[in-house]
Design an enzyme around this catalytic site. Sequence first.
Site, PDB file in Angstrom:
ATOM      1  N   GLY A 188       0.823  -1.195   0.000  1.00 41.30           N
ATOM      2  CA  GLY A 188       0.000   0.000   0.000  1.00 41.30           C
ATOM      3  C   GLY A 188       0.858   1.245   0.000  1.00 41.30           C
ATOM      4  O   GLY A 188       2.034   1.213  -0.381  1.00 41.30           O
ATOM      5  N   GLY A 208       3.202   3.325   1.392  1.00 45.37           N
ATOM      6  CA  GLY A 208       4.225   3.361   2.438  1.00 45.37           C
ATOM      7  C   GLY A 208       4.262   2.140   3.330  1.00 45.37           C
ATOM      8  O   GLY A 208       5.033   2.110   4.289  1.00 45.37           O
ATOM      9  N   VAL A 209       3.426   1.143   3.061  1.00 49.32           N
ATOM     10  CA  VAL A 209       3.414  -0.067   3.878  1.00 49.32           C
ATOM     11  C   VAL A 209       3.391  -1.303   2.972  1.00 49.32           C
ATOM     12  O   VAL A 209       2.966  -1.232   1.822  1.00 49.32           O
ATOM     13  CB  VAL A 209       2.200  -0.124   4.831  1.00 49.32           C
ATOM     14  CG1 VAL A 209       2.223   1.025   5.815  1.00 49.32           C
ATOM     15  CG2 VAL A 209       0.895  -0.149   4.041  1.00 49.32           C
ATOM     16  N   ASP A 240     -11.891   6.282   4.730  1.00 49.68           N
ATOM     17  CA  ASP A 240     -11.368   5.703   3.497  1.00 49.68           C
ATOM     18  C   ASP A 240     -12.151   4.439   3.140  1.00 49.68           C
ATOM     19  O   ASP A 240     -11.583   3.372   2.927  1.00 49.68           O
ATOM     20  CB  ASP A 240      -9.876   5.374   3.646  1.00 49.68           C
ATOM     21  CG  ASP A 240      -9.202   5.083   2.300  1.00 49.68           C
ATOM     22  OD1 ASP A 240      -9.786   5.438   1.256  1.00 49.68           O
ATOM     23  OD2 ASP A 240      -8.099   4.509   2.294  1.00 49.68           O
TER      24      ASP A 240
END
Length: 277
Positions: free
Chosen positions: A49, A51-52, A181
């Site tokens: 995702g 930054g992960v 979200d």
Amino acid sequence: PARPSSFSQMTPALFTPANPSASVTPPSCLRRESLLVPPSAALQRICKGSGVTVYRMDRAPDSAGNPSSPWVIKKVDVEPRLVRERRRVERTLEHESRILSHISHPHIIGFRAAQRLPDGQLCLAMESCECSLYNVIQDRQFASCGHDQPLFEPSEICKIGGSVSSALAHLHDAHGIMHGDIKSANVLLSRELTTVKLCDLGVSLPLNERREIRAPDLHFYEGTEPWRPPESLLCGTHAVGWSPDAGAGAAEGGGESAEDLAAMRLCDRSDVFAFGL
């Protein structure tokens, strides 16, 4: 679990809880060292995702030899030299862990642990699900080969819709939180649809007594473009959601009146709009 007295209440030193209703103080038999996460190379990568990276971690049987369910591990995946971006992603994971550690609901992903590993990476451990609603939609579209037929049976739509509605109502009513979200990728499922879980609360926002975003000058709505409600588009990502200039421009163009736009505030119904999409 009791609702936190403050939305920003800190969970002492990110911990491994004994059960979903445990207090924020870790029990003596479960300290942070109780979670041993292998290096990323030894884990099964599921997806990536912003930054992960998300991995599946298979766990050893318990002391009685009974099989243990797998966990999902979400790790920060930003180069150390990108200090500001890495810290931003870490704050998102810390925020998500604090929220999830106070929630126990059958249709919200279960919190398991949150720790900083010896290599300095922050990771969040959660219960595992087979796939996302987004994956199921894509698979069924591909399998239909363009035939004009429903992708879901009415009973399936009721199952998924009712489960997500229940999760949103719990967030809004019991915890005063807007998810922020809602999209198909953040609804996790079992293939048989026996399990439906809402996930990814890293950009959730606090609601005030009127169910509007609290302190809109401090909290920003992010969301994902195709699912964002109209009020979030009037001033970019700023949570205040409208401006006199935007309202006047729309009124002059024959669109919504300035009064209508001024009434469009980001609130719990913004989640419902995205849910409808």
